[in-house]
Write a protein that holds these residues in place. Structure first.
Motif, PDB file in Angstrom:
ATOM      1  N   UNK A  13       3.002   0.081  -7.238  1.00 33.44           N
ATOM      2  CA  UNK A  13       2.522  -0.724  -6.170  1.00 33.44           C
ATOM      3  C   UNK A  13       1.253  -1.524  -6.531  1.00 33.44           C
ATOM      4  N   UNK A  14       1.167  -2.890  -6.556  1.00 30.90           N
ATOM      5  CA  UNK A  14      -0.027  -3.599  -6.798  1.00 30.90           C
ATOM      6  C   UNK A  14      -0.824  -3.855  -5.590  1.00 30.90           C
ATOM      7  N   UNK A  59      10.872  10.187   5.329  1.00 36.36           N
ATOM      8  CA  UNK A  59       9.674   9.595   4.895  1.00 36.36           C
ATOM      9  C   UNK A  59       9.202  10.358   3.762  1.00 36.36           C
ATOM     10  N   UNK A  60       8.372   9.658   2.615  1.00 35.25           N
ATOM     11  CA  UNK A  60       7.933  10.547   1.673  1.00 35.25           C
ATOM     12  C   UNK A  60       6.263  10.154   2.119  1.00 35.25           C
ATOM     13  N   UNK A  61       5.284  10.534   1.000  1.00 35.37           N
ATOM     14  CA  UNK A  61       3.960  10.308   1.264  1.00 35.37           C
ATOM     15  C   UNK A  61       3.638   8.899   1.198  1.00 35.37           C
ATOM     16  N   UNK A  62       2.406   8.704   1.092  1.00 38.97           N
ATOM     17  CA  UNK A  62       1.851   7.216   1.194  1.00 38.97           C
ATOM     18  C   UNK A  62       2.238   6.752  -0.122  1.00 38.97           C
ATOM     19  N   UNK A  63       2.687   5.362  -0.056  1.00 41.46           N
ATOM     20  CA  UNK A  63       3.010   4.762  -1.372  1.00 41.46           C
ATOM     21  C   UNK A  63       1.518   4.357  -1.843  1.00 41.46           C
ATOM     22  N   UNK A  64       0.959   4.895  -2.929  1.00 44.23           N
ATOM     23  CA  UNK A  64      -0.204   4.572  -3.271  1.00 44.23           C
ATOM     24  C   UNK A  64      -0.348   3.326  -4.240  1.00 44.23           C
ATOM     25  N   UNK A  68       1.690   5.090 -10.749  1.00 43.30           N
ATOM     26  CA  UNK A  68       3.272   5.188 -11.361  1.00 43.30           C
ATOM     27  C   UNK A  68       3.850   6.107 -10.411  1.00 43.30           C
ATOM     28  N   UNK A  69       4.857   6.220  -9.913  1.00 44.04           N
ATOM     29  CA  UNK A  69       5.451   7.409  -9.420  1.00 44.04           C
ATOM     30  C   UNK A  69       6.985   7.305  -9.420  1.00 44.04           C
TER      31      UNK A  69
END
Length: 91
Positions: A13-14, A59-64, A68-69
């Motif tokens: 994510x940018x 739901x997963x964790x916060x999308x940082x 890269x994930x």
């Protein structure tokens, strides 16, 4: 959805989007939502959503941002699991 589905993606994510639902992969067979799935982001978190005759939502964790994930969602016809970087995050 009585069948099985596995979805996975490497994501980077940018920045935060103003769109509440950002799909990586999504599919809907009817206007009522039955037999559909969503794999992506909502409100800054990773989401894996399966809709059969009832809704299953993980739901997963916060999308940082800037990282890269590897994320994966698995539905085996009964159970739903969500993985981040190979670790079970939700079931």
């Amino acid at each position: 959805m009585s069948n099985q589905v596995s979805l996975s993606a490497w994501v980077y994510r940018f920045g935060n989007d103003s769109t509440p639902w950002d799909a990586i992969v999504a599919n809907q067979h009817s206007t009522g939502g039955n037999d559909s799935f969503f794999f992506g982001y909502n409100s800054g978190d990773y989401r894996f959503f399966i809709y059969t005759s009832s809704q299953i939502y993980l739901s997963g964790s916060t999308a940082s941002n800037g990282e890269w994930r590897h994320i994966a969602g698995v539905y085996d016809g009964t159970d739903v699991r969500f993985y981040e970087n190979g670790d079970l995050n939700a079931s």
